[in-house]
Design a protein around this motif. Sequence first.
Motif, short mmCIF file in Angstrom:
data_model
loop_
_atom_site.label_atom_id
_atom_site.label_comp_id
_atom_site.label_asym_id
_atom_site.label_seq_id
_atom_site.Cartn_x
_atom_site.Cartn_y
_atom_site.Cartn_z
N GLY A 1 -0.72 5.54 -7.39
CA GLY A 1 -1.80 4.63 -7.72
C GLY A 1 -1.91 4.26 -9.18
N GLU A 2 -0.84 4.47 -9.95
CA GLU A 2 -0.85 4.07 -11.35
C GLU A 2 0.56 3.78 -11.83
OE1 GLU A 2 -2.57 7.30 -13.50
OE2 GLU A 2 -0.86 8.64 -13.19
N MET B 1 2.20 1.75 -3.49
CA MET B 1 1.16 2.25 -4.39
C MET B 1 0.96 3.75 -4.21
SD MET B 1 0.24 -0.32 -6.23
CE MET B 1 1.98 -0.83 -6.04
N GLU C 1 0.83 -1.20 0.00
CA GLU C 1 0.00 0.00 0.00
C GLU C 1 0.87 1.25 0.00
OE1 GLU C 1 -3.12 2.36 -0.33
OE2 GLU C 1 -3.42 0.19 -0.21
N LYS D 1 -6.98 -3.23 -5.71
CA LYS D 1 -7.64 -1.95 -5.42
C LYS D 1 -7.19 -0.84 -6.36
CE LYS D 1 -6.36 -1.65 -1.11
NZ LYS D 1 -6.26 -1.15 0.28
N TYR D 2 -6.21 -1.14 -7.21
CA TYR D 2 -5.64 -0.11 -8.07
C TYR D 2 -5.75 -0.54 -9.54
CZ TYR D 2 -3.80 2.01 -3.82
OH TYR D 2 -3.70 2.61 -2.60
#
Length: 342
Positions: free
Chosen positions: A155-156, A150, A147, A184-185
């Motif tokens: 987040g990408e 990320m 996490e 989640k991403y």
Amino acid sequence: MKTAFKYVLFGSALSSLALVATPSFASPDAPVIALANSFYGNTWRHQMVEAFEDAAEEAKAAGQIADYIVLNGDGSVVQQNSQMAELILKGVDVIAINAASETAVNGMIERACAAGIIVISFDSVASAPCNYQLNFDFLGYKAEQAEAVMQMIGGEGNVIVVRGVAGSAPDEAMYSAQQSVLEKYPDVNVVATVYGQATASVAQSAIANVLPSLPRVDAVLGQGGSDDVGIAQAFVQYGGEYEGNMPIIEGGGGTDFIRWWAEANAENGYETISMNTTPGIGGAAFWLGLSLLQGAEAPKQMLMPVATVTNENLADYADVAPGRIISPSYSLEWVQTNLLSN
């Protein structure tokens, strides 16, 4: 009175035992504690064995045990089951087992328990009901670390996943934790999944083999052991667009990686996060076994802490010795305070 013994096994055949003293059977007033280590092929496992041996030597010098046994395997269930059979025949008092499989060694563990031997599986635990489990929260800490990574890449982007020791319980748990975060991403793409065996050279080779066919990689999720520095070296040697612009590589507590990270941070502000299970658990497993043998009580399932390095405390580790895994030593007193039932 019967005397006990120590021997250390390297390789794959029980016939290759190197006896350090005249072999005999253990007895209640001259206990023998054994380590059955399924895999010896990375820095983490070497350091774990050292921790067990250091604790055992301390206990032996204090007259708390007659001797100890260390068996190091090649990662196979067949070999570890043979080693367990040998230990049962020797009549040792305690077996600490870093298991080759969560389930495939359960039969031999049950046999050991039936013979009155205390069995503690640790790190890579077994699920036999009779054995004590001394574990890490692989799911929790790897999810937390993934996490954090990320967030660092916004987040990408493109990610490589480097798995650990194939077939082991820690590999399955850590991979599952990473997958739970990646799900989640939707804007994060896993462009390759390889096995690094928690070993620098294997991880480096695995990354080097896939890099030429991949788009720009933004992050690498690893498992530790010493895979982190191997991953970093692969990108450094590849160069090109990664020169001075490295992906976020999860640290696994390897001091060579921490030293590299500290230098990169000083040069260009490179940031990441390192979280790792502590190989000092080998010593904790020994002291736990001795305590149980002496009548102490403990829960069947226990958790050990992990070591965390962030950009905030990186300077505290910049001068660590190379070729190691960050880990405290765990004493008998630590075990009594943190693992035994009150």
